[in-house]
Design a protein around this motif. Structure first.
Motif, PDB file in Angstrom:
ATOM      1  N   MET A 350      -9.866  14.555  -4.275  1.00 27.00           N
ATOM      2  CA  MET A 350     -10.326  13.439  -5.097  1.00 27.00           C
ATOM      3  C   MET A 350      -9.346  13.133  -6.229  1.00 27.00           C
ATOM      4  N   LEU A 351      -8.694  14.171  -6.768  1.00 26.53           N
ATOM      5  CA  LEU A 351      -7.718  13.943  -7.833  1.00 26.53           C
ATOM      6  C   LEU A 351      -6.542  13.122  -7.309  1.00 26.53           C
ATOM      7  N   ALA A 352      -6.047  13.458  -6.124  1.00 24.82           N
ATOM      8  CA  ALA A 352      -4.950  12.680  -5.538  1.00 24.82           C
ATOM      9  C   ALA A 352      -5.358  11.224  -5.349  1.00 24.82           C
ATOM     10  N   GLN A 353      -6.593  10.992  -4.905  1.00 24.69           N
ATOM     11  CA  GLN A 353      -7.062   9.626  -4.692  1.00 24.69           C
ATOM     12  C   GLN A 353      -7.225   8.879  -6.016  1.00 24.69           C
ATOM     13  N   ILE A 355      -5.525   9.443  -8.813  1.00 23.95           N
ATOM     14  CA  ILE A 355      -4.181   9.114  -9.310  1.00 23.95           C
ATOM     15  C   ILE A 355      -3.627   7.916  -8.546  1.00 23.95           C
ATOM     16  N   ALA A 356      -3.829   7.928  -7.220  1.00 17.63           N
ATOM     17  CA  ALA A 356      -3.357   6.804  -6.402  1.00 17.63           C
ATOM     18  C   ALA A 356      -4.054   5.509  -6.809  1.00 17.63           C
ATOM     19  N   HIS A 357      -5.326   5.590  -7.146  1.00 16.74           N
ATOM     20  CA  HIS A 357      -6.050   4.394  -7.568  1.00 16.74           C
ATOM     21  C   HIS A 357      -5.506   3.854  -8.891  1.00 16.74           C
ATOM     22  N   SER A 358      -5.095   4.768  -9.768  1.00 15.00           N
ATOM     23  CA  SER A 358      -4.467   4.332 -11.024  1.00 15.00           C
ATOM     24  C   SER A 358      -3.194   3.542 -10.742  1.00 15.00           C
ATOM     25  N   VAL A 359      -2.430   3.990  -9.749  1.00 15.44           N
ATOM     26  CA  VAL A 359      -1.215   3.262  -9.360  1.00 15.44           C
ATOM     27  C   VAL A 359      -1.586   1.894  -8.795  1.00 15.44           C
ATOM     28  N   LEU A 360      -2.633   1.851  -7.956  1.00 17.80           N
ATOM     29  CA  LEU A 360      -3.049   0.567  -7.370  1.00 17.80           C
ATOM     30  C   LEU A 360      -3.481  -0.434  -8.433  1.00 17.80           C
ATOM     31  N   ARG A 361      -4.166   0.035  -9.450  1.00 21.69           N
ATOM     32  CA  ARG A 361      -4.588  -0.882 -10.516  1.00 21.69           C
ATOM     33  C   ARG A 361      -3.374  -1.494 -11.205  1.00 21.69           C
ATOM     34  N   ARG A 362      -2.355  -0.705 -11.382  1.00 19.28           N
ATOM     35  CA  ARG A 362      -1.127  -1.233 -11.997  1.00 19.28           C
ATOM     36  C   ARG A 362      -0.445  -2.245 -11.076  1.00 19.28           C
ATOM     37  N   MET A 363      -0.500  -1.980  -9.783  1.00 20.32           N
ATOM     38  CA  MET A 363       0.060  -2.945  -8.823  1.00 20.32           C
ATOM     39  C   MET A 363      -0.688  -4.271  -8.888  1.00 20.32           C
ATOM     40  N   GLU A 364      -2.007  -4.196  -8.954  1.00 22.58           N
ATOM     41  CA  GLU A 364      -2.817  -5.418  -9.011  1.00 22.58           C
ATOM     42  C   GLU A 364      -2.538  -6.199 -10.288  1.00 22.58           C
ATOM     43  N   ALA A 366       0.144  -6.300 -11.751  1.00 20.11           N
ATOM     44  CA  ALA A 366       1.476  -6.911 -11.623  1.00 20.11           C
ATOM     45  C   ALA A 366       1.483  -8.037 -10.599  1.00 20.11           C
ATOM     46  N   GLY A 367       0.310  -8.371 -10.024  1.00 23.41           N
ATOM     47  CA  GLY A 367       0.220  -9.500  -9.100  1.00 23.41           C
ATOM     48  C   GLY A 367       0.262  -9.134  -7.641  1.00 23.41           C
ATOM     49  N   GLU A 368       0.349  -7.856  -7.318  1.00 19.65           N
ATOM     50  CA  GLU A 368       0.361  -7.454  -5.913  1.00 19.65           C
ATOM     51  C   GLU A 368      -1.077  -7.337  -5.393  1.00 19.65           C
ATOM     52  N   SER A 369      -1.204  -7.229  -4.069  1.00 21.08           N
ATOM     53  CA  SER A 369      -2.537  -7.153  -3.438  1.00 21.08           C
ATOM     54  C   SER A 369      -2.615  -5.930  -2.517  1.00 21.08           C
ATOM     55  N   PRO A 370      -2.566  -4.746  -3.066  1.00 21.37           N
ATOM     56  CA  PRO A 370      -2.628  -3.544  -2.239  1.00 21.37           C
ATOM     57  C   PRO A 370      -4.041  -3.321  -1.697  1.00 21.37           C
ATOM     58  N   ASP A 371      -4.138  -2.607  -0.564  1.00 24.97           N
ATOM     59  CA  ASP A 371      -5.451  -2.281   0.007  1.00 24.97           C
ATOM     60  C   ASP A 371      -5.624  -0.762   0.085  1.00 24.97           C
ATOM     61  N   ASP A 372      -6.707  -0.353   0.740  1.00 21.81           N
ATOM     62  CA  ASP A 372      -7.006   1.078   0.802  1.00 21.81           C
ATOM     63  C   ASP A 372      -5.928   1.861   1.522  1.00 21.81           C
ATOM     64  N   ARG A 373      -5.263   1.227   2.485  1.00 16.93           N
ATOM     65  CA  ARG A 373      -4.197   1.943   3.193  1.00 16.93           C
ATOM     66  C   ARG A 373      -3.050   2.282   2.249  1.00 16.93           C
ATOM     67  N   ILE A 374      -2.776   1.391   1.315  1.00 18.79           N
ATOM     68  CA  ILE A 374      -1.729   1.663   0.325  1.00 18.79           C
ATOM     69  C   ILE A 374      -2.150   2.823  -0.570  1.00 18.79           C
ATOM     70  N   GLN A 375      -3.448   2.829  -0.959  1.00 17.69           N
ATOM     71  CA  GLN A 375      -3.930   3.925  -1.816  1.00 17.69           C
ATOM     72  C   GLN A 375      -3.786   5.254  -1.107  1.00 17.69           C
ATOM     73  N   ASP A 376      -4.161   5.329   0.196  1.00 18.92           N
ATOM     74  CA  ASP A 376      -4.017   6.573   0.942  1.00 18.92           C
ATOM     75  C   ASP A 376      -2.553   6.986   1.041  1.00 18.92           C
ATOM     76  N   ALA A 377      -1.678   6.009   1.228  1.00 22.52           N
ATOM     77  CA  ALA A 377      -0.248   6.319   1.339  1.00 22.52           C
ATOM     78  C   ALA A 377       0.295   6.875   0.023  1.00 22.52           C
ATOM     79  N   VAL A 378      -0.136   6.294  -1.101  1.00 23.83           N
ATOM     80  CA  VAL A 378       0.306   6.782  -2.411  1.00 23.83           C
ATOM     81  C   VAL A 378      -0.211   8.201  -2.647  1.00 23.83           C
TER      82      VAL A 378
END
Length: 706
Positions: A350-353, A355-364, A366-378
């Protein structure tokens, strides 16, 4: 009185009932043949195999056993009563049998219509006009006994001693000689036992039962009832019977199959927690401490002490972009997860997920549109893994315990405010092994490894667990059982007066709290049906010392010649009387057990060998908890057919023999760690006989028995 016996001419009623028995057996064979004739064809090979396995299991449950009566009672409902079954009659048996038209020829003892067989009385006839019992010999119906219950009926006459059942067939079934494994008691269940057996699946029950009260049988029959009433749920979640040792489980293993239930697992606590091989034995003090509930808090602190607050931020690179997660934000994720009390291993994921979600929020942002697959990859990226491994490192149970028992400073941190310094010294290895793989774990250590394993990853829960001889389990062993029934219910069986381990919890209230079932109903069974009254009263002389708060047990049986206590002079005379007693016991029908102190087992075996008396022998490698070896090969001439069993006192618990010869009670008692435990062990030994007890001694008896 029964209408017929095996030697008397058969009455028309007995002939008619025999004919119904033969028709019922033929119908059961037809049901099994019809099941075996089914040919499954699923959507693929796997589903076909699953269906065929189910067919085979169903066929196995329908197998007839000619030596076991297909039915044992009949209910005739009063035509004038208000019951929904008025005017009908039903045969009550171990399983349901129907004819070619689907009409019942035998109804299952667990069916609602069968309830009256166990609980109806003249005062509360439950719609019955007549209850009939059947007597059997070698599977052949030999007698019938009718009990009117309708208007004008009189209460059944009790036996000569007031507490005996008035039914002669019932008495004969209870007193039938004991040979081989434990039998079911489905034909003799008493009303107070039936209430426990039919308790709802959601209710956890603790049965405090004196010797011979049938508590083990009640627990097994409850499993059978729950499988009938809640089959899908039990089959989905699973059911388990936990016994004190493998010999005990072997003794009871035929009860459920005789009732048509073959899918209930059986295990000892040692088998349940087999996280590592047991290669050492603790002393009593260390075993008692390792079984203490405080160890759970020590282990929890030892595991979670590995979680660290990060001091550096994380930078994740995707393409040409860099995404930074500051250390304080990661620390907040860690704090949140710890507050949720998740399992340690799940927390890492859950910690890895997070942290990955924190990265996704920053991507969003910045105007990007990441999905759950990106979160799993991060979450799987190396920088994230490194942060997780540093802040929330992976743990292995054996390595945690090895470090704890090897490092005084680490143990002191984990045991702070829980264990004293002398207690910590008891846990530390004098010479620490090089690695966890080289450690020689004890049985108590393996229970701790199971606790650690559950701290890391959640243990799967079963729908129902029966734990027998539970009075001997430590708090940590009870917690191990509790992990297997966190979402299910439990049936706890035992007798506080028979608690013989130094690590026992001492009360059912404490035991149930460790099981996580403090709301469980405690039922006390004090009326025995197997142990003769003289024997139980003799053994009960120990109760004021070993369990003063328990009500003294009673027995429905007054067995002529049921108790002999003989004092002799010296070992030579003791051996002579032993051999004479064994020969006398073997001249009668049924099983014979010779119970002696563990240390004297070889000497007694040598005496039997010199006399040429065939016997089998139960043995164990160590007198610690459940660490029981396989039984030794049978000894003596014609041992395979021997009815005589040589039993060490430490393995006698839960076993029954028609005749029991106990050697040197004082020596048996002195073998334990303290006086109370020794007298409790003796109480167990003295209550193994179901027909006759012979006590032989050359040493003075304990004062409580004198």
């Amino acid at each position: 009185m029964p209408e017929n016996s095996a030697a008397a001419p058969l009455s028309p009623q007995v002939v008619a009932e025999r004919e119904h028995l033969e028709r019922s057996r033929a119908a059961l064979r037809a049901m099994r043949a019809e099941t075996l004739a089914l040919r499954a064809q699923g959507g693929n090979a796997v589903s076909t195999e699953v269906i065929n396995s189910a067919i085979q299991a169903r066929a196995a449950a329908l197998a007839d056993r000619p030596d076991v009566p297909l039915f044992f009672g009949r209910l005739d409902y009063d035509p004038e009563a208000g019951s929904e079954y008025r005017g009908e009659h039903f045969y009550v048996g171990r399983r349901h049998v129907h004819d070619a038209h689907g009409d019942p020829m035998v109804v299952d003892w667990r069916a609602p219509v069968s309830l009256a067989f166990y609980r109806a009385s003249v005062k509360e006839p439950m719609g019955l006009g007549l209850r009939r019992r059947f007597g059997f010999s070698a599977g052949q119906l030999t007698a019938i006994e009718d009990e009117p219950l309708g208007p004008g009926a009189k209460p059944a006459q009790q036996g000569a001693h007031g507490t005996e059942p008035g039914s002669q067939i019932l008495r004969q079934e209870i007193e039938r000689p004991r040979t081989g494994p434990m039998r079911d008691i489905v034909a003799t269940i008493q009303p107070e036992q039936d209430e426990i057996v039919r308790a709802d699946l959601g209710t956890s029950i603790c049965v405090q039962g004196a010797p011979g009260t049938g508590k083990t049988a009640v627990g097994l029959h409850r499993v059978a009832f729950l499988l009938y009433a809640h089959r899908d749920r039990i089959k989905r979640g699973g059911a388990l019977v936990v016994g004190p040792n493998r010999q005990f489980l072997k003794y009871i293993e035929q009860v459920l199959p005789a009732l048509g239930e073959i899918d209930v697992a059986q295990a000892t606590v040692a088998e349940l927690v087999a996280r590592a091989p047991v290669r050492a034995v603790d002393g009593a003090a260390a075993a008692r401490l390792k079984g203490d509930a405080r160890m759970a808090r020590v282990l929890r602190r030892a595991v979670w002490a590995n979680v660290q607050t990060p001091t550096e931020s994380l930078t994740v690179i995707r393409g040409s972009r860099h995404w930074r997660v500051p250390a304080h934000e990661i620390a907040e994720h860690i704090e949140t997860l710890r507050g949720r009390e998740v399992r340690y291993g799940a927390g890492r994921v859950m910690l890895a997920q997070r942290i990955a979600h924190s990265v996704l929020r920053r991507m969003e942002m910045a105007g990007e549109s990441p999905d759950d697959r990106i979160q799993d990859a991060v979450a799987r990226m190396r920088p994230v893994k490194l942060v997780v491994d540093h802040a929330w490192p992976a743990m292995e149970p054996a390595k945690v315990l090895h470090a704890l028992f090897s490092d005084p400073e680490l143990l002191a941190l984990a045991a702070k405010d829980e264990l004293t310094e002398p207690e910590q010294q008891l846990l530390l290895w004098e010479r620490a092994p090089r690695s966890a793989g080289a450690a020689k774990w004890t049985m108590a250590d393996v229970v701790l490894l199971d606790e650690l394993s559950d701290l890391l990853e959640r243990t799967a829960s079963l729908a129902h667990v029966v734990v027998d001889e539970a009075q001997d389990l430590s708090a940590m062993q009870l917690r191990a059982v509790a992990r297997r029934c966190t979402t299910g219910s439990v049936t706890v069986l035992g007798d506080i007066a028979q608690a013989t381990t130094p690590w026992a919890t001492g009360s059912w209230e404490a035991a149930l709290e460790h099981l996580g079932k403090s709301e469980a109903v405690i039922e006390e069974l004090t009326q025995g049906f197997r142990v003769p009254r003289q024997v139980i009263e003799y053994a009960a002389r120990l109760l004021p010392t070993i369990a003063p708060h328990l009500a003294p047990p009673t027995s429905v049986r007054q067995q002529g010649g049921g108790l002999d206590v003989l004092g002799v002079e010296g070992e030579a005379e003791l051996e002579e009387w032993l051999l004479d007693s064994v020969r006398s016991a073997l001249a009668d029908e049924g099983s014979v057990g010779v119970i002696t102190a563990d240390a004297a087992l070889n000497a007694v075996a040598a005496s039997l060998d010199r006399a040429g008396i065939a016997y089998s022998r139960l043995d164990q490698e160590a007198e610690e908890e459940d660490e029981v070896a396989d039984p030794a090969p049978e000894q003596g001439a014609d041992a395979e057919t021997a009815r005589l069993v040589l039993v060490p006192a430490s393995l006698a618990k839960g076993l029954e023999y028609d005749q029991v010869i106990v050697l040197e009670p004082t020596t048996i008692a002195e073998a334990e760690h303290d006086e109370v435990l020794g007298l409790r062990r003796l109480y167990v030994v003295l209550t193994r006989a179901v027909t006759r007890l012979v006590v032989l001694h050359s040493r003075p008896l304990p004062a409580e028995l004198a």
